[in-house]
Design a protein around this motif. Structure first.
Motif, PDB file in Angstrom:
ATOM      1  N   LEU A   1     -37.294  14.105  12.832  1.00  0.00           N
ATOM      2  CA  LEU A   1     -37.238  15.449  12.260  1.00  0.00           C
ATOM      3  C   LEU A   1     -38.276  15.602  11.155  1.00  0.00           C
ATOM      4  N   THR A   2     -38.443  14.497  10.379  1.00  0.00           N
ATOM      5  CA  THR A   2     -39.392  14.564   9.256  1.00  0.00           C
ATOM      6  C   THR A   2     -40.826  14.716   9.780  1.00  0.00           C
ATOM      7  N   VAL A   3     -41.121  14.013  10.895  1.00  0.00           N
ATOM      8  CA  VAL A   3     -42.457  14.150  11.497  1.00  0.00           C
ATOM      9  C   VAL A   3     -42.698  15.606  11.891  1.00  0.00           C
ATOM     10  N   GLN A   4     -41.672  16.211  12.499  1.00  0.00           N
ATOM     11  CA  GLN A   4     -41.793  17.631  12.877  1.00  0.00           C
ATOM     12  C   GLN A   4     -42.030  18.487  11.647  1.00  0.00           C
ATOM     13  N   ALA A   5     -41.255  18.198  10.583  1.00  0.00           N
ATOM     14  CA  ALA A   5     -41.341  19.025   9.375  1.00  0.00           C
ATOM     15  C   ALA A   5     -42.683  18.849   8.667  1.00  0.00           C
ATOM     16  N   ALA A   6     -43.299  17.683   8.872  1.00  0.00           N
ATOM     17  CA  ALA A   6     -44.563  17.418   8.184  1.00  0.00           C
ATOM     18  C   ALA A   6     -45.705  18.276   8.755  1.00  0.00           C
ATOM     19  N   SER A   7     -45.516  18.784   9.953  1.00  0.00           N
ATOM     20  CA  SER A   7     -46.566  19.575  10.577  1.00  0.00           C
ATOM     21  C   SER A   7     -46.699  20.920   9.865  1.00  0.00           C
ATOM     22  N   ASP A   8     -47.946  21.281   9.535  1.00  0.00           N
ATOM     23  CA  ASP A   8     -48.206  22.522   8.802  1.00  0.00           C
ATOM     24  C   ASP A   8     -47.940  23.741   9.666  1.00  0.00           C
ATOM     25  N   THR A   9     -47.912  23.539  11.006  1.00  0.00           N
ATOM     26  CA  THR A   9     -47.786  24.690  11.888  1.00  0.00           C
ATOM     27  C   THR A   9     -46.364  25.239  11.917  1.00  0.00           C
ATOM     28  N   LEU A  10     -45.425  24.447  11.382  1.00  0.00           N
ATOM     29  CA  LEU A  10     -44.028  24.876  11.459  1.00  0.00           C
ATOM     30  C   LEU A  10     -43.754  25.975  10.430  1.00  0.00           C
ATOM     31  N   SER A  11     -42.919  26.922  10.808  1.00  0.00           N
ATOM     32  CA  SER A  11     -42.609  28.008   9.876  1.00  0.00           C
ATOM     33  C   SER A  11     -41.634  27.512   8.814  1.00  0.00           C
ATOM     34  N   THR A  12     -41.575  28.178   7.706  1.00  0.00           N
ATOM     35  CA  THR A  12     -40.685  27.811   6.607  1.00  0.00           C
ATOM     36  C   THR A  12     -39.242  27.830   7.071  1.00  0.00           C
ATOM     37  N   ASN A  13     -38.954  28.810   7.922  1.00  0.00           N
ATOM     38  CA  ASN A  13     -37.600  28.952   8.429  1.00  0.00           C
ATOM     39  C   ASN A  13     -37.168  27.726   9.227  1.00  0.00           C
ATOM     40  N   ASN A  14     -38.087  27.352  10.149  1.00  0.00           N
ATOM     41  CA  ASN A  14     -37.788  26.188  10.986  1.00  0.00           C
ATOM     42  C   ASN A  14     -37.619  24.941  10.137  1.00  0.00           C
ATOM     43  N   ARG A  15     -38.480  24.831   9.083  1.00  0.00           N
ATOM     44  CA  ARG A  15     -38.365  23.676   8.192  1.00  0.00           C
ATOM     45  C   ARG A  15     -37.013  23.659   7.487  1.00  0.00           C
ATOM     46  N   ALA A  16     -36.560  24.860   7.115  1.00  0.00           N
ATOM     47  CA  ALA A  16     -35.254  24.949   6.450  1.00  0.00           C
ATOM     48  C   ALA A  16     -34.152  24.502   7.405  1.00  0.00           C
ATOM     49  N   LEU A  17     -34.307  24.863   8.724  1.00  0.00           N
ATOM     50  CA  LEU A  17     -33.317  24.444   9.730  1.00  0.00           C
ATOM     51  C   LEU A  17     -33.274  22.924   9.836  1.00  0.00           C
ATOM     52  N   ILE A  18     -34.515  22.353   9.867  1.00  0.00           N
ATOM     53  CA  ILE A  18     -34.592  20.876   9.917  1.00  0.00           C
ATOM     54  C   ILE A  18     -33.907  20.281   8.691  1.00  0.00           C
ATOM     55  N   GLY A  19     -34.128  20.966   7.535  1.00  0.00           N
ATOM     56  CA  GLY A  19     -33.481  20.516   6.292  1.00  0.00           C
ATOM     57  C   GLY A  19     -31.964  20.498   6.442  1.00  0.00           C
ATOM     58  N   THR A  20     -31.413  21.523   7.098  1.00  0.00           N
ATOM     59  CA  THR A  20     -29.952  21.586   7.286  1.00  0.00           C
ATOM     60  C   THR A  20     -29.490  20.400   8.132  1.00  0.00           C
ATOM     61  N   GLU A  21     -30.277  20.132   9.192  1.00  0.00           N
ATOM     62  CA  GLU A  21     -29.893  19.018  10.059  1.00  0.00           C
ATOM     63  C   GLU A  21     -29.958  17.692   9.304  1.00  0.00           C
ATOM     64  N   LEU A  22     -30.996  17.537   8.470  1.00  0.00           N
ATOM     65  CA  LEU A  22     -31.116  16.307   7.672  1.00  0.00           C
ATOM     66  C   LEU A  22     -29.938  16.158   6.711  1.00  0.00           C
ATOM     67  N   GLU A  23     -29.436  17.291   6.213  1.00  0.00           N
ATOM     68  CA  GLU A  23     -28.295  17.239   5.306  1.00  0.00           C
ATOM     69  C   GLU A  23     -27.062  16.690   6.048  1.00  0.00           C
ATOM     70  N   ALA A  24     -26.945  17.159   7.315  1.00  0.00           N
ATOM     71  CA  ALA A  24     -25.835  16.645   8.135  1.00  0.00           C
ATOM     72  C   ALA A  24     -25.993  15.141   8.340  1.00  0.00           C
ATOM     73  N   ILE A  25     -27.262  14.710   8.584  1.00  0.00           N
ATOM     74  CA  ILE A  25     -27.507  13.268   8.762  1.00  0.00           C
ATOM     75  C   ILE A  25     -27.118  12.507   7.502  1.00  0.00           C
ATOM     76  N   ALA A  26     -27.435  13.121   6.320  1.00  0.00           N
ATOM     77  CA  ALA A  26     -27.087  12.459   5.056  1.00  0.00           C
ATOM     78  C   ALA A  26     -25.577  12.251   4.962  1.00  0.00           C
ATOM     79  N   SER A  27     -24.791  13.280   5.377  1.00  0.00           N
ATOM     80  CA  SER A  27     -23.336  13.076   5.267  1.00  0.00           C
ATOM     81  C   SER A  27     -22.841  12.096   6.330  1.00  0.00           C
ATOM     82  N   ASN A  28     -23.509  12.062   7.516  1.00  0.00           N
ATOM     83  CA  ASN A  28     -23.163  11.032   8.510  1.00  0.00           C
ATOM     84  C   ASN A  28     -23.384   9.639   7.936  1.00  0.00           C
ATOM     85  N   LEU A  29     -24.528   9.501   7.236  1.00  0.00           N
ATOM     86  CA  LEU A  29     -24.855   8.194   6.643  1.00  0.00           C
ATOM     87  C   LEU A  29     -23.810   7.809   5.611  1.00  0.00           C
ATOM     88  N   LEU A  30     -23.344   8.797   4.826  1.00  0.00           N
ATOM     89  CA  LEU A  30     -22.326   8.526   3.811  1.00  0.00           C
ATOM     90  C   LEU A  30     -21.037   8.045   4.488  1.00  0.00           C
TER      91      LEU A  30
END
Lengths: 445, 305
Positions: B96-125
């Motif tokens: 997901l981070t590789v996808q987010a690192a791409s400049d072509t991605l819209s801010t919105n999509n990056r925010a969506l990826i951020g939401t998914e990463l947050e879910a991953i963080a709670s899975n890790l917890l």
């Protein structure tokens, strides 16, 4: 001439008849305890003739001197001495065996192993309530087993004390009876059947006596006994018609000691000596059992005091009591077990303190090892004494057999005697018949 | 040498005594066969009895050790499974981070990826706080509470102890059951110490925050994931080595137990073949002596007169 023959024949008939009577008496008493074989003492009866002619033949037949007991003072003494030794070994062994059975049936060693095993299980999951409960239960069983073993050993000690007390009473009856028999012996005639019966009774009493305590007997010319405890230099038990009084006492540990007319004595053999040795052995084992129980109490309670419970409090004592008979479980809730070392936070899974307790229990000075040593020393003592007892019993048996060779009734011998005396009776009756024939012949002239 | 008594009463006494002794021997052999135990009481053979007591105790404690080994093995395998799950989560987060690192991605999509990463963080917890099937936390060391809690600002705080639980498997083998949280989750990202849960969580927040440079943050984080993988695989290796170790210990425990059983049999077991033969022999002797006694006791001179 014919009247001489008649007298001689009659005396022969009388002697044969008496011998037959004695044989019948022997057969009748073949199973009577203490009865010794009787035989008839006879002697030739002859006259001196006249003052002038001492060489002339004056025959009077046979004279009955009296009944005789077959006896052997040496074999009697030997049988008594070996019997005393065997009785001592048996009494001691019996007492120790009761002690062994009571410790083994209390299953003390397995109970301590279970306690250790439950601690090992708790070490894997120190906060588990079921495992903590299991430790409490196995601790309770260990305490109960100690109680049970202590009660069993105390029971064994009681039994030994009771038996020794009963033996002391019996010894006093025997010595009094011997003193009375001594008096009666002096009043009877030598060679009379009354004297022989009393002498049998005397030997029977001394033999029974020697089962209780080793004694040395000395006899005077009438057959009265002077009985001493131990050897010929020991204190007097019976002399003439006076007997000493034996008493036993037990100390706080249960050890037994004896006094004779107030002076301390120690019988060297016989069941009294065996009882005293057994009481010593059992009292020592009880002390060892107590020290194992005290060790368990100290180790468990020290460990509890050194650690903290899951709630972070210092542990309370696991056991109460000061000996094997008083040890009891003091902690009834598994949550009170202090598994973590002092200073640990609440709900710590640290088993440092539990590990210390487990190491101390498994140590060579731990209660399990002490009980193992106790069982080993007791069982090897019993095993060794068993061999000694068997050897002493064999020796006593041989001595008794040698004595019975001299004194006991053998029915085959008596049957042979019966025929022998019957024949001599018949022969003597022929002598009387011959005398009558001679007389008739003389009359017919 | 035994003197043969001439007395008739003594003959009967001796004969009954001898037959009684033979009978006692036969009964003792019968008892041995029935129970399978050579020793009824310790004094039958004090040395063997002491050996049996020691062996019995060792076997009882070894049973506990075997149960502990099984339990430890299960716990280690469970930890291994959880570590594998964490590995998957890290791979997904990196993707997901590789996808987010791409400049072509819209801010919105990056925010969506951020939401998914947050879910991953709670899975890790959740994975960090998982317990084994006995309810013991896997990554909290000696502590009974959860390994990680979140503080007021949402940062993970380690609540366990610094060392893993040491388990005694008997015979002096002590093994760490599991690894601690910091061993799994702590790593160095761009020269600074980081915690995987906090790292993913702050990346998620940065991606959701459109104001900063989310793509730059994602690019900076990529290297960190590599470090996190390395830290994880170190823990996985440690667990794997311990699993193999416990399995070796278990093999040895079984071998030792077999040897112990053999020794127990040698010290106190009944060898049926020889015991039954001995019983048979005793019975033959007993029967013979009974027959001899009957014959002997009939031999009396009174029968002939």
């Amino acid at each position: 001439m014919a009247s001489d023959l008649f007298t001689i024949g009659t005396s022969g008939l009388r002697a044969a008849k008496s011998a037959l009577d004695l044989t019948a008496q022997n057969i009748a008493n073949a199973n009577t305890p203490g009865y010794t074989r009787r035989s008839l003492g006879v002697a030739e009866l002859s006259g001196n003739g006249s003052i002038a002619k001492t060489s002339s033949i004056r025959l009077g037949g046979v004279m009955i001197e009296g009944a005789q007991r077959s006896q052997s003072a040496f074999l009697q003494a030997e049988a008594r001495r070996t019997g005393s030794d065997a009785a001592r070994a048996t009494a001691q062994l019996d007492g120790l065996r009761v002690a062994e059975r009571s410790i083994e049936s209390a299953a003390l060693f397995p109970a301590l192993t279970e306690f250790e095993a439950s601690l090992a299980q708790l070490a894997n999951d120190p906060l588990s309530a079921p495992l903590r409960g299991q430790v409490i239960e196995t601790a309770r069983i260990a305490a109960d087993s100690f109680n049970l073993a202590a009660r069993g050993i105390a029971g064994a000690l009681d039994e030994v004390q009771f038996e020794t007390g009963a033996a002391v009473d019996r010894v006093n009856i025997l010595t009094a009876e011997l003193a009375r028999t001594n008096g009666n012996i002096a009043r009877t005639q030598d060679g009379s059947s009354a004297r022989l019966t009393l002498l049998d009774q005397r030997d029977l009493l001394i033999n029974e006596m020697s089962g209780f305590a080793g004694v040395a007997a000395r006899f005077d010319q009438f057959g009265r006994v002077e009985l001493r405890l131990g050897d010929g230099a020991g204190p007097l038990l019976v002399s003439g018609n006076v007997s000493a009084t034996l008493a036993s006492s037990t100390d706080a540990d249960g050890r037994i000691s004896f006094t004779l007319d107030g002076a301390g004595v120690a019988p060297g053999s016989g069941s009294l000596a065996g009882g005293a040795l057994a009481a010593d052995g059992i009292a020592n084992r009880l002390a060892e059992l107590d020290s194992a129980a005290t060790r368990l109490i100290t180790l468990a309670n020290d460990a509890q005091a050194a650690g903290v419970t899951p709630t972070g409090l210092a542990g309370a004592a696991l056991f109460s009591g000061i000996s094997a008979s008083t040890i009891a479980l003091a902690l009834t809730n598994g949550a009170g077990l202090a598994t973590a070392p002092a200073g640990s936070p609440a709900n710590s899974r640290n088993i440092g303190n539990l590990g210390d307790l487990r190491n101390a229990l498994a140590d060579s000075a731990g209660p399990g090892t002490l009980i193992d040593n106790l069982l080993f020393s007791l069982s090897s003592e019993i095993s060794g004494r068993d061999l000694t007892e068997q050897a002493l019993a064999t020796i006593a048996e041989s001595a008794a057999a040698a004595l019975s060779q001299e004194t006991a009734i053998n029915l085959d011998e008596e049957a042979a005697d019966l025929i022998r005396f019957q024949q001599s009776f018949q022969a003597s009756s022929r002598v009387v018949e011959t005398a009558r024939n001679i007389f008739d012949t003389l009359l017919a002239i | 040498m035994t003197t043969i008594a001439a007395g008739t009463a003594a003959f009967f006494q001796r004969a009954t005594g001898q037959m009684g002794e033979l009978r006692r021997q036969a009964e003792s052999l019968q008892q041995q066969i029935a129970t399978g135990e050579r020793l009824a009481v310790s004094s039958d053979d004090p040395v063997a009895a002491a050996r049996l007591r020691a062996l019995g105790r060792a076997e009882r404690l070894a049973q506990v050790d075997r149960a502990t080994s099984d339990d430890t093995l299960q716990s280690l395998r469970f930890a291994d499974d959880i570590l594998a799950t964490i590995g998957n989560e890290i791979a997904r987060a990196r993707e997901l981070t590789v996808q987010a690192a791409s400049d072509t991605l819209s801010t919105n999509n990056r925010a969506l990826i951020g939401t998914e990463l947050e879910a991953i963080a709670s899975n890790l917890l959740a994975a960090a706080n998982s317990t084994d099937n006995a309810g013991r936390p896997l990554f909290a060391g000696d502590s009974d509470g959860p390994a990680y809690t979140l503080d007021a600002s949402g940062n993970p705080v380690y609540g366990g102890t610094s060392a893993a639980v040491a388990v005694d498997l008997g015979d002096g083998v002590v093994i760490d059951r599991g690894v601690t949280g910091p061993e799994v989750f702590d790593f160095t990202a761009n020269g600074a110490p980081a915690n995987l849960i906090g790292f993913v969580r702050s990346l998620a927040l940065a991606l959701q925050d459109g104001a900063g440079d989310p793509a730059g943050a994602a690019r900076a984080a990529l290297e960190g994931f590599g470090e996190a993988f390395e830290s994880l695989s170190r823990s996985q290796t440690a667990i794997g080595v311990r699993v193999a170790w416990v399995e070796t210990v278990q093999d040895r425990q079984i071998t030792t137990s077999e040897a112990r059983a053999e020794e127990q049999f040698a010290a106190g077991g009944v060898d049926f073949a020889s015991t039954i033969a001995e019983l048979q022999q005793t019975l033959v002797v007993l029967e013979a002596s009974q027959a001899a006694f009957a014959r002997m006791s009939n031999l009396t001179l009174f029968n002939a007169i």
